[in-house]
Design an enzyme around this catalytic site. Sequence first.
Site, PDB file in Angstrom:
ATOM      1  N   ILE A   7      49.985  49.181  42.799  1.00  0.00           N
ATOM      2  CA  ILE A   7      50.951  48.047  42.581  1.00  0.00           C
ATOM      3  C   ILE A   7      52.068  48.252  41.797  1.00  0.00           C
ATOM      4  CG2 ILE A   7      50.718  45.627  41.601  1.00  0.00           C
ATOM      5  CD1 ILE A   7      47.878  45.286  42.646  1.00  0.00           C
ATOM      6  N   ASP A  49      51.238  55.265  30.831  1.00  0.00           N
ATOM      7  CA  ASP A  49      50.173  55.593  31.463  1.00  0.00           C
ATOM      8  C   ASP A  49      49.792  57.035  31.218  1.00  0.00           C
ATOM      9  OD1 ASP A  49      48.178  56.258  33.374  1.00  0.00           O
ATOM     10  OD2 ASP A  49      48.932  55.141  34.976  1.00  0.00           O
ATOM     11  N   ALA A  84      47.006  41.485  36.025  1.00  0.00           N
ATOM     12  CA  ALA A  84      45.838  42.423  36.302  1.00  0.00           C
ATOM     13  C   ALA A  84      44.748  41.663  35.976  1.00  0.00           C
ATOM     14  CB  ALA A  84      46.412  43.681  35.100  1.00  0.00           C
ATOM     15  N   ARG A  85      44.500  41.606  34.610  1.00  0.00           N
ATOM     16  CA  ARG A  85      43.120  40.858  34.165  1.00  0.00           C
ATOM     17  C   ARG A  85      43.508  40.012  32.975  1.00  0.00           C
ATOM     18  NH1 ARG A  85      41.963  41.402  38.571  1.00  0.00           N
ATOM     19  NH2 ARG A  85      40.330  42.510  39.682  1.00  0.00           N
ATOM     20  N   ASP A 145      49.208  35.255  35.980  1.00  0.00           N
ATOM     21  CA  ASP A 145      48.442  35.228  37.115  1.00  0.00           C
ATOM     22  C   ASP A 145      47.025  35.118  36.939  1.00  0.00           C
ATOM     23  OD1 ASP A 145      48.180  34.399  40.022  1.00  0.00           O
ATOM     24  OD2 ASP A 145      47.223  36.341  40.187  1.00  0.00           O
ATOM     25  N   GLU A 182      38.298  32.765  33.177  1.00  0.00           N
ATOM     26  CA  GLU A 182      38.876  31.906  34.797  1.00  0.00           C
ATOM     27  C   GLU A 182      37.767  31.094  35.174  1.00  0.00           C
ATOM     28  OE1 GLU A 182      40.245  34.914  37.493  1.00  0.00           O
ATOM     29  OE2 GLU A 182      42.257  35.427  36.167  1.00  0.00           O
ATOM     30  N   HIS A 201      45.744  32.799  40.030  1.00  0.00           N
ATOM     31  CA  HIS A 201      45.165  33.972  40.596  1.00  0.00           C
ATOM     32  C   HIS A 201      45.446  34.210  41.830  1.00  0.00           C
ATOM     33  CE1 HIS A 201      41.852  37.367  39.374  1.00  0.00           C
ATOM     34  NE2 HIS A 201      42.778  37.610  40.355  1.00  0.00           N
TER      35      HIS A 201
END
Length: 333
Positions: free
Chosen positions: A158, A177, A237-238, A262, A267, A286
């Site tokens: 992504i 990364d 992402a999370r 998002d 959640e 989400h």
Amino acid sequence: MGIKVAITIDLPEWLLDKRPLEEFEVQFIKRQCNNEDEVAALASDADAVICGFEPFTRRVMESMSQCKIIAVEGTGYQGVDVRAATDLGIIVTNIPDYCTEEVSDHVMAMILAMNRRLFLCDRITKAGNWGIVKWRTMIGPVSRLRGQTLGIIGLGKIARALVPKAQGFGLNTIACDPYIEPGAADKLGVRLVDLNELLSQSDFVSIHALLTPENRHMLGPKEFQMMKPTAYLVNTARGGLIDEQALAAALSQGLIAGAALDVTDPEPPSLDNPLFQMDNVLITPHSAQFSEAAMAEMIRRPAEEIARVLQGSWPVAVVNPEVKARFEEKWRS
């Protein structure tokens, strides 16, 4: 004897495409499972499983003596103990690329919306504030987007789709990364930096990392203090990657300018979440992964992966490719 497929999420029928399995005599058993015991009770004699984030621990999978494949309906597979599945000869699949374009588009939309103060402009205009004399002080400073820096945490599929979109708007791109080869970043025109440098240099920080026990709350009080007071945070992402209490504090104290989320933790979020009360926070439900095309792919591919296994083929998106020898020994010898 027929094939039994256990579905551990209570999906409406339109969210599950069973057509790839029509050639087989399949019994589908479906129930929302919220803990290990419920998963084990439903899937103990299943030949295959379609799941979301339900807990497939070693104990649960040891009780699933007939199971050949666990097909996750989505990208994240943190509910599955992949090492245990491998030991037990169970293939784990996910859908790593069904919403790559959608999520990267969503991130870019969030960046543009925050930079141009679109939602604040919408609210103050509908309240009757027309004309620069009225709205100039209400929306705060607005910077030209071109020439600003986007810092990307995690340079996976992504994020790599996001890079050319961001560069098209004139954003400089840097990334953190530790698992990527420098040459891969160079080809994208992305400069690799460590997390501290990324946070201190970026005007926008977008998170694209997998959530693991080790990086839970990777952005907390110390990290927000490193960011520019004019910087914005984007998370598609999370939710668990961010310490939300620390984020709310950083926003209220002016340590960063705003956030677009998002995903939340948990959640769905509680309606008394302080982030809901902040004008400099944009929250979507989400939904970054959503498009009609992406949804069609998401609901079809788990059944396709199961069908491949039943046909004697190998699935396409295998999370644990090292399982192959154990799988062949257990099921096809």
